[in-house]
Design an enzyme around this catalytic site. Structure first.
Site, PDB file in Angstrom:
ATOM      1  CB  SER A 195      24.093   2.452  -9.262  1.00  0.00           C
ATOM      2  OG  SER A 195      24.918   2.389  -8.115  1.00  0.00           O
ATOM      3  CE1 TYR A 244      30.892  -2.353  -9.482  1.00  0.00           C
ATOM      4  CE2 TYR A 244      29.873  -3.365  -7.562  1.00  0.00           C
ATOM      5  CZ  TYR A 244      29.804  -2.958  -8.887  1.00  0.00           C
ATOM      6  OH  TYR A 244      28.652  -3.148  -9.604  1.00  0.00           O
ATOM      7  CE  LYS A 276      28.666   0.453 -10.731  1.00  0.00           C
ATOM      8  NZ  LYS A 276      28.108   0.922 -12.033  1.00  0.00           N
TER       9      LYS A 276
END
Length: 278
Positions: free
Chosen positions: A135, A149, A153
């Site tokens: 991650s 993004y 994650k």
């Protein structure tokens, strides 16, 4: 030292490359995936049968299943599955295109989910194993200009947290790896930007764009040291649930978690007041 076999997605560059090099150098076996086989020609030439290679785009779910099945069939047992393949998409939420959003989620979130799902039957059958889910500090702390993004994650971290509870009884452990900025190709070589919108010039979201365009900010993290700690974590029992790497990651995560906990504590009375009386 225990000799293990590792399956690592995305070994052509970045953490995947560093990890493969370190493991192969110490005599362990690696099953590595790349989007273009030529990207690992040098490793294959140096290590031969110690390195099993496959071409894979993790957004192709059918190919993920075929590749994972083939790796276990060829190597017999795989002790550690490293979900490493991924990239960053930056720009304000309005700036990125629909196509970029789909690709980001397909790669970082769905791709990682499907690699884990494909590996689970094999890990259960062999009596256990370890999954390292790559991650980022951005899976616990959020920054403007990286909303999509972060979506990928934060999503994969929720998946991994729940999955750990689902499979712990099979001897399968999961560690979420949360690095800060590292001196790999990720930031300036592998990241993408959405098309610029003038409305966001000078806003907090524009800072991420400016950093990527100017290429002047040097990440603090040493990728070789980070990878060495990822590898070492596999020997830890019980497995660490999360592995923060880098002073920037630790600091940002501590600040974010402390602020979230303080806000939650302030809502305790209101939250409890909504329970049914009987």
């Amino acid at each position: 030292m225990t000799q293990r076999t590792w399956l690592i997605t995305g070994i052509s560059s970045g953490f995947g490359r560093h990890m493969s090099e370190q493991l192969l150098a110490r005599g362990e076996r690696v099953a590595g995936t790349v989007r273009k086989l030529a990207a690992a020609d040098d490793l294959k030439a140096r290590y031969g049968d110690q390195l099993w290679l496959a071409q894979l785009d993790v957004t192709d779910t059918a190919a993920v299943r075929r590749t994972v099945d083939a790796a276990f069939a060829a190597l017999g047992r795989i002790d550690v599955v490293v979900n490493n393949a991924g990239y960053g998409l930056f720009g304000a939420a309005e700036e990125v295109t629909d196509e970029q959003i789909v690709r980001q989620i397909q790669t970082n979130l769905i791709g990682s989910i499907q690699v884990a799902r494909a590996a689970l039957p094999h890990l259960r059958a062999q009596g256990g194993g370890r999954i390292l889910q790559l991650s980022t500090v951005g899976g616990q702390a959020a920054f403007p200009g990286a909303s999509l993004y972060h979506a990928s994650k934060w999503g994969i971290e929720g998946f991994a947290d729940a999955l750990q509870q689902e499979v712990a009884g099979f001897g399968i452990d999961i560690t979420i790896v949360e690095p800060g900025g590292a001196r790999t190709e990720f930031r300036y070589g592998g990241s993408q930007l959405g098309p610029r919108m003038a409305a966001y010039d000078g806003t907090p979201a524009s800072m991420a764009r400016r950093m990527l365009e100017e290429r002047t900010a040097v990440p603090i993290g040493d990728p070789a040291r980070m990878v060495a700690l990822m590898i070492a974590s596999v020997d830890q029992q019980p497995a660490p649930k999360r592995l923060a790497l880098g002073s920037d990651a630790w600091t940002a995560m501590q600040r974010s978690l402390a602020a979230r906990l303080a806000e939650l504590e302030a809502q305790k009375d209101a939250a409890f007041s909504t329970d049914c009386a009987a």
